[in-house]
Design an enzyme around this catalytic site. Structure first.
Site, mmCIF file in Angstrom:
data_model
loop_
_atom_site.group_PDB
_atom_site.id
_atom_site.type_symbol
_atom_site.label_atom_id
_atom_site.label_comp_id
_atom_site.label_asym_id
_atom_site.label_seq_id
_atom_site.Cartn_x
_atom_site.Cartn_y
_atom_site.Cartn_z
ATOM 1 N N HIS A 206 2.907 -10.131 -9.684
ATOM 2 C CA HIS A 206 4.359 -10.329 -9.718
ATOM 3 C C HIS A 206 5.048 -9.276 -8.853
ATOM 4 O O HIS A 206 5.949 -9.583 -8.063
ATOM 5 C CB HIS A 206 4.880 -10.261 -11.149
ATOM 6 C CG HIS A 206 6.372 -10.129 -11.218
ATOM 7 N ND1 HIS A 206 7.216 -11.164 -10.876
ATOM 8 C CD2 HIS A 206 7.167 -9.084 -11.537
ATOM 9 C CE1 HIS A 206 8.470 -10.749 -10.987
ATOM 10 N NE2 HIS A 206 8.479 -9.497 -11.382
ATOM 11 N N SER A 207 4.620 -8.039 -8.983
ATOM 12 C CA SER A 207 5.201 -6.956 -8.192
ATOM 13 C C SER A 207 4.246 -5.782 -8.291
ATOM 14 O O SER A 207 3.174 -5.903 -8.874
ATOM 15 C CB SER A 207 6.568 -6.553 -8.756
ATOM 16 O OG SER A 207 6.379 -5.891 -9.999
ATOM 17 N N SER B 276 19.476 -8.804 -8.912
ATOM 18 C CA SER B 276 18.340 -8.820 -9.836
ATOM 19 C C SER B 276 18.384 -9.854 -10.956
ATOM 20 O O SER B 276 17.362 -10.476 -11.229
ATOM 21 C CB SER B 276 18.162 -7.446 -10.473
ATOM 22 O OG SER B 276 18.017 -6.466 -9.498
ATOM 23 N N GLU C 255 0.830 -1.208 0.000
ATOM 24 C CA GLU C 255 0.000 0.000 0.000
ATOM 25 C C GLU C 255 0.858 1.249 0.000
ATOM 26 O O GLU C 255 0.524 2.244 -0.641
ATOM 27 C CB GLU C 255 -0.919 0.008 1.221
ATOM 28 C CG GLU C 255 -2.136 -0.873 1.011
ATOM 29 C CD GLU C 255 -3.030 -0.952 2.232
ATOM 30 O OE1 GLU C 255 -2.895 -0.087 3.135
ATOM 31 O OE2 GLU C 255 -3.845 -1.878 2.289
#
Lengths: 502, 419
Positions: free
Chosen positions: A394-395, A265, A179
């Site tokens: 996913h993100s 990453s 959020e």
């Protein structure tokens, strides 16, 4: 009786080998009991393998190439070969337990580089797909009832409660950080909804000396080891209090003290790195192993193959833990690979592999604990494939309702929630109650909100942190650049943001 | 302790005192952080400096802030080196000595063990140190580079060999994202004392996929150190320094130089010999023009300098030894002395090493330039195979001579429209 589906490869050193794989049900990890099934008269050997000299002999039998029979996944009676063959010895059965065997065929093998292979006169292609998939180890059913009546006590109350609290804390953290990103306070975040059991139960089965290399959806492992919610918040906000000195984008946590390697990453690069670390641990002869987490999508990368192959060849004590959560951003598993998931790939590289219900905390705990023991005691890699579901997008950069139905997501979120399942089990055991549940939620919410506010208020990293750690020692060119930058800031303060600590 | 001051080379810039000392330090006293011209780690500068002796030009110095532990009397002067050593033997002996000194050092790569090394650089190491320290790998550069980096994360000091740096492209993600950036991204928690070494640049008749020079590619990445030895002393001293360095190092060798013999001094043969990272070497002093080169091109530049000498042009040849960090100080000091510059490299011209040197000189010494910088580089084409075409695709001695002459006879910068 716990049911494990285990695929192992037995190996021989030297030129001798026989079976490539063993597939059995009703098989205790610690015992060699097996059932015999009917042996079809037409079969062919699957391939070659070798046994380590110091490995305990495993029972194994032939796998059948013609998997049209429903016996896939069932142990076939076959020869039991001694594990201690020397190079060059003939393939002779020492205990021929199957009298239906065709005597002629057993004597004819050809010497090839890598070992002797028996031949067959029947042309038969190994099928690429299987009618019956590799079975999944599970301890609790969907409602949290233990499936097998004489299940031994797997986890202590203390561990079980810590796992559960970790799951709830992780959920709460994910909810509020997500959020916060939506409110613009964070640039990026990714959640682990649906994979709480994978996160916490696996961490619970490891020791703090085991080194973890994760992908990015395993913050629960770090949480278990002692990274506080405040630490997570600091890393995400990139402030000066974070361990990361504001160097990395959110989710790229790491802690040397907690043996959790900083997230990197590019996908799957952590796998060969894990093998390298395990190689180093092996030389140290420590009672610990390396655990590498990765998603099923990342197994398409070349690094996956190199790492598994290498780990097997080098006998590296690595536990490869694959979170098969069905989705790689928008790519479903059916588009990612055609194999029966990842478990068979481990076996293909000569690595003992197991498939586990990833939403069953106890099953994961048991499997990881066992895998770790094998990896350390026998100094060889193990693969675990945890079947689960990515309830999350996913993100924060993804809206998964664009490629999958909300019904599907809801179904997994409610019916198969690992948290609810474990909670029910805990409650029935009398280890948890509703009032404690309510209290936990309130506390977790408070902790997370506080952490976010704190982290937001905290100062940004100072200017010097931009230049340090590029090299071990700050080089002269960077010293010059820093000096020049500071001078420029002094001369033109209007061109630089006010809240930047110098 | 004898101290000789080198007055010629580094006047002006930074008023850096150049002194040379001779000391011998035993293995046990050596620390991983060895002389580099970067910020000096307190009290941790060890190493051997080659004393200037009759017949040798050039000195390798440690820069400021040295703390040395002289063991023997300092007044010994070495006479010219009596021993010759090939670059191959130099690298082999450096590896051998470093592996003997530190049990964490190990070698990994394709064919490094049983085959004794694709170019025999690791000859004899398997027999001496066993398969745990000389690891023959399956064919996967991405795999073994990643594994090497992982082992370095946990305290080992791997020396990863690429059969040629052309194949390093299959592993470049690990070199850059897993090795170079790790210390920074992890805020100093993960350092990666790894060395990636192997032949770089063109050999002879091996075509486009075996001939590229990667100096510029790796040289642009912060977090990496990139070394380019020329002679056997360079090879020994820089490889030892690289292995001891806590940062990831890319060590670019040259296949054609492996078999070449160079004289080596007794100091260089000592097992604690080390050269500082980031210091270029003036191979030949001169006053009319500066020629910078690295690796095999240093030999070409020296020959070109001899030719130019006969035509009355005294060329100063700088052996870069290190692409990152680039020794801008030495280069600029030299250009300020000679006022003209030719950069030589075998790699592609665009974004090459010469381009960076040129920019550095223009930024720092523009007023001193009497002529535009001449850049000699490989042709802007994938390397052709045919011998005549290959010859034209790479700098030859004559190209360097002509460029030097152009730089010497141009009085003022030409108009922008000139080609």
């Amino acid at each position: 009786m716990s049911m494990l589906q285990l695929l192992t490869k037995t190996r021989t050193c030297g030129v001798n080998f026989i079976i490539k794989r063993m597939i059995c049900t009703n098989y205790y990890l610690t015992s060699n009991a097996y059932d015999q099934a009917n042996v079809s008269s037409s079969f062919s050997l699957i391939g070659v393998g070798h046994l380590r000299r110091n490995r305990k002999p495993d029972a194994f039998g032939f796998g059948f190439s013609d998997f049209s029979s429903s016996n896939r996944g069932v142990y076939f009676g076959g020869r039991y070969h001694s594990s201690m063959k020397l190079a060059g010895e003939q393939i002779l059965s020492e205990e021929d337990e199957d009298e239906d065997r065709d005597e002629e065929e057993e004597k004819q093998g050809f010497d090839f580089p890598g070992g002797k292979i028996e031949y067959t006169t029947i042309i038969n292609f190994l099928p690429g797909s299987f009618e019956k998939r590799v079975q999944c180890y599970r301890v609790l059913d969907e409602d949290g009832y233990p499936i097998s009546s004489n299940m031994t006590e797997l986890a202590s109350k203390e561990v079980a409660l810590k796992v559960y609290k970790g799951m709830v804390t992780l959920n709460t953290m994910d909810k509020f950080f997500y959020e916060a990103q939506r409110q613009g306070r964070l640039s990026f975040y990714l959640t682990s909804f649906g994979e709480e059991a994978v996160n916490l139960a696996s961490a619970a089965a490891l020791s703090s000396d085991d080194i973890v290399l994760a992908q990015y959806r395993e913050p629960g492992v770090l949480l278990w080891r002692g990274f506080t919610v405040q630490d997570f918040a600091n890393q995400c906000f990139g402030n000066k209090a974070g361990h990361g000195k504001g160097r990395q984008m959110p989710i790229h946590y790491g802690s040397k003290n907690l043996n959790y390697v900083t997230i990197s990453s590019p996908l799957t690069t952590q796998l060969p790195q894990a093998v390298g670390m395990a190689y180093s641990l092996k030389m140290d002869k420590k009672d610990s192993c390396v655990v590498a987490f990765f998603g099923e999508g990342s197994t398409s990368e070349g690094d996956f193959h190199a790492a598994l192959n290498f780990a097997a060849v080098m006998d590296a004590p690595v536990v490869f833990f694959c979170r098969n959560n069905g989705w790689a951003i928008s790519t479903p598993v059916t588009q990612q690979f055609r194999s029966d998931g990842i478990v068979v790939k481990g076996q293909a590289y000569g690595i003992s592999s197991i498939r586990v219900d990833g939403n069953d905390a106890l099953a994961i705990y048991d499997a990881v604990r066992n895998a770790r023991q094998i990896a350390i005691n026998e100094q060889r890699p193990i693969l675990i494939e945890a079947m689960t579901y990515r309830v999350s997008h996913h993100s924060t950069s993804d809206d998964s309702t664009k490629y999958r139905s909300t019904d599907e997501i809801e179904h997994w979120k409610t019916t198969h929630s690992p948290v609810t399942r474990f909670q029910k089990w805990l409650e029935r055991k009398g280890w948890w109650s509703d009032s404690e549940e309510a209290k936990l939620h309130v506390e977790a919410k408070k902790e997370v909100k506080q952490a976010i506010d704190e982290a937001e208020r905290e100062e940004m990293p100072q200017l010097g942190d931009m230049f340090t750690d590029v090299y071990d020692v700050l080089p002269s060119n960077l010293m010059e650049q820093e000096t020049s930058l500071r001078e420029t800031i002094q001369r033109h303060p209007m061109d630089f943001p006010k809240n930047m600590p110098i | 302790m004898s101290m000789t001051k080198e007055s010629d080379t580094n006047d002006g810039i930074g008023a850096r005192q150049q002194t040379s000392f001779r000391s011998i330090v035993s293995h046990n006293l050596l620390r991983p952080v060895i002389g580099n011209s970067f910020g000096v780690k307190e009290g941790k500068m060890w190493g051997i400096l080659r004393q200037k002796a009759g017949g040798f030009t050039g000195v390798s110095s440690q820069g400021l802030g040295l703390r040395l532990w002289p063991v023997t009397s300092a007044l010994r002067n070495y006479s010219s080196a009596t021993k010759e050593m090939t670059v191959r033997d130099a690298l082999n002996s450096a590896l051998d000595e470093e592996m003997a000194a530190d049990p964490n050092v190990f070698v990994m790569g394709e064919e490094v063990g049983e085959y004794q090394g694709a170019y025999k650089i690791t000859k004899g190491l398997l027999d001496k140190y066993g398969p745990e320290r000389v690891v023959d790998t399956p064919i996967t550069e991405a795999g073994f580079a990643g594994i090497g980096v992982g082992s370095a994360y946990h305290g080992l000091r791997p020396v990863i060999e690429f059969m040629t740096f052309n194949f390093s492209m299959q592993a470049i993600d690990h070199i850059i994202n897993s090795a170079a950036k790790s210390n920074y991204m992890s805020a100093g928690q993960i350092n990666v004392p790894i060395v990636f070494r192997g032949p770089n640049g063109p050999a002879a008749g091996v075509g486009a996929q075996h001939s590229q020079c990667y100096g510029a590619w790796y040289g642009s990445v912060p977090g990496l150190k990139v070394l380019v030895p020329y002679s056997s002393e360079d090879a020994r001293g820089l490889l030892k320094a690289a292995i001891r360095d806590p940062d990831p190092v890319v060590f670019l060798e040259n296949e054609l130089l492996y078999g070449e013999s160079f004289p080596v001094s007794a100091e260089a043969l000592d097992s604690s010999f080390c050269l500082p990272i980031g210091k270029a070497k003036i191979e030949r002093e001169g006053k009319d023009i500066t020629i910078t080169a690295f690796s095999k091109m240093v030999g070409y530049a020296l020959k070109a300098a001899e030719i130019l000498e006969k035509e009355g042009i005294s060329a100063e040849v700088i052996n870069l030894r290190s692409i990152r960090p680039l020794d801008r100080a030495t280069i600029n000091a030299s250009v300020r002395k000679t006022n003209r510059l030719v950069t030589v490299e075998e790699g592609f011209p665009q974004h090459g090493v010469g381009a960076e040197i040129c920019a550095s000189v223009v930024e720092d010494s523009f007023g001193y330039l009497d002529a535009p910088v001449e850049r000699i580089a490989g042709a802007d084409v994938p390397t052709p195979y045919a011998a005549n075409l290959e010859r034209m695709a790479f700098p030859q001695i004559e190209d360097i001579v002509r460029a030097a002459k152009r730089a010497c006879y141009r009085a003022v910068p030409m108009a922008a429209s000139a080609s």
